[in-house]
Design an enzyme around this catalytic site. Structure first.
Site: not given
Ligand code: EPU
Length: 429
Positions: A22-23, A91, A120-123, A313, A405
């Protein structure tokens, strides 16, 4: 709303198969926006999140044919706007931002809200795109991004944050950089296998990428990308979930199509638990792994980390297994420090878990006892299924839409392994 009713205590036995990830599939689908030509993805799992991504791409103007093998054609994109009513259901919708901005020079994507596992910010995504020259503002809850002159420009981008790098942020910036003018270097890039898979699709589309899978990725921008065909990597988290279920029920299961090379930290922990895991055939990317367990797992200490560390995960599923361990285990969550919603539910089944901040001490018990519990997020739900399969008596897991999901027909596959698990809808319960 569907629930699972599980009568636990039956060791899982037999052979099962892991589906496409999925991811990995979500950013791959978004990457199809980078080219007007058809992109064919094979082994796309049939999951709620994938259906949401299809809905989003169609809303953006894409034509999509097929399901398991899915052909996405992003001919014209009349309005590069990802609306909140779709983004709020998933998201990962944020990963259309980079491709839209790179291809069209502008994009509007609703800002994703919080979720059960943390803020889960996107900064970092936005910082990365700004480094490539994007002008970004917030308007009515939407991120509005524009590339001056219609095209991004290559730059050095640092994507490290307090919790490590960002997986989808790396996907966004790497995808965007493929069409930027000049060379981009992403420092502190995510090293997850899903990033390597995305780079492999993008390269097949004509992108020039080096270093994916390491913390430094170099992308030389090109003027356009073409269509391509690509098979999605196998889902390492689904593989780990099935392995943990086999071990918790003290079963004997062969799990086919495991991306063993991407699962070393997890497999290493199982060996520390003295659970018998061996690769019986296949190669490092698509291995058949046999799991055999006949006693309580030995306690371990584990900390979730960015890849190649232990994946967040698989934290909930591994904790479910450790609740039956022969001693005290320590689980520390370094990626999403609030990702412990399963702890209180496991306690309802007799688990002994003491949590303080990002750390949980799991004192293994000899048996869990079935109970009604509430699924809260995808992986927490998977942990509860594992606990239910291992527990004595009946467990009723409410709100299994979270599981849908990320796991395709999980109950059917577990039934095939001898589990007593059935899906009931609210009208039946
Ligand atoms: N973070 C920030 N700022 C950002 C982005 C992330 O501070 O702009 C922080 C997050 O809050 C977190 C860390 O950085 O503490 C890592 O977050 P990341 O951005 O890597 O997570 P993601 O890309 O949104 C993906 C997977 C998640 C998985 C994480 C970590 C997908 C669709 N989602 O999320 O999968 O937990 O990487 O490996 O690929 C799941 O499948 O259940 C799931 C939540």
């Amino acid at each position: 709303m569907d629930s699972f009713q599980i009568t636990g205590g039956t060791p899982l036995r037999g052979t099962t198969f892991v589906r496409g990830s999925k991811n990995a599939a979500l950013p791959l689908m978004a990457a199809a926006l980078l080219s007007p030509d058809p992109v064919t993805l094979d082994d796309v799992p049939d999951l709620a999140d994938i259906r949401n991504m299809r809905r989003l791409l169609i809303a953006l103007g894409c034509d999509i044919q097929g399901e398991d093998s899915c052909i996405i054609t992003a001919g014209d994109i009349p309005s590069p706007h990802a609306p909140y009513d779709i983004v709020r259901t998933m998201r990962a919708s944020i990963c259309v931002l980079g491709p839209l901005l790179a291809r069209l020079g502008h994009a509007r994507v609703a800002m994703p809200g919080g979720c059960a596992i943390g803020p889960r910010p996107i900064d970092l995504h936005l910082k990365g795109l700004e480094a490539l020259g994007a002008e970004i503002s917030l308007d009515g809850g939407d991120v509005v991004a524009r590339a001056p002159g219609g095209r991004l420009r290559g730059a050095t981008v640092f994507l490290g944050g307090s919790f490590g790098s960002t997986v989808l942020g790396t996907a966004n910036v790497m995808s965007a950089a493929t069409l930027a003018r000049g060379t981009t270097v992403i420092e502190s890039a995510a090293c997850e296998p899903e990033i390597v898979d995305l780079a492999s699709l993008l390269s097949a589309m004509g992108a020039k990428i080096q270093g994916a899978g390491s913390p430094r990725i170099t992308i030389e921008g090109v003027d356009q990308l073409t269509g391509a065909q690509h098979r999605v990597i196998a889902d390492r988290i689904e593989a780990g979930t099935l392995i943990a279920a086999a071990a918790a029920t003290r079963g004997d299961v062969v799990i086919q199509n495991c991306p063993a090379d991407a699962m070393l930290a997890f497999l290493h922990k199982l060996q520390e638990m003295e659970i018998n895991v061996e690769q019986v055939s296949g190669d490092a990317l698509r291995a058949d792994i046999r799991v055999r367990a006949d006693g309580r797992p030995k306690p371990v200490e584990l900390t979730t980390q960015p890849h190649p560390g232990f994946p967040t995960d698989l934290q909930a599923q591994t904790m479910a297994l450790l609740t039956l361990g022969d001693g005290h285990s320590v689980v520390t969550e370094k990626i999403f420090p609030e990702r412990f919603l399963h702890v209180a539910e496991l306690a309802r089944m007799g688990a002994q878990v003491f949590r303080q901040g990002p750390t949980a001490v799991v004192s293994g018990v000899e048996r869990l006892v079935g109970a009604p519990v509430m699924a809260s997020d995808l992986r927490a739900s998977a942990g509860l299924v594992i606990a239910g399969l291992a527990a004595e008596g009946t467990t009723l897991i409410n709100r299994v839409y979270h599981l849908d999901r990320g796991y395709e027909r999980l109950e059917t596959r577990l039934t095939d392994l001898g589990a007593q698990i059935k899906r009931i809808d609210q009208a039946d319960s």
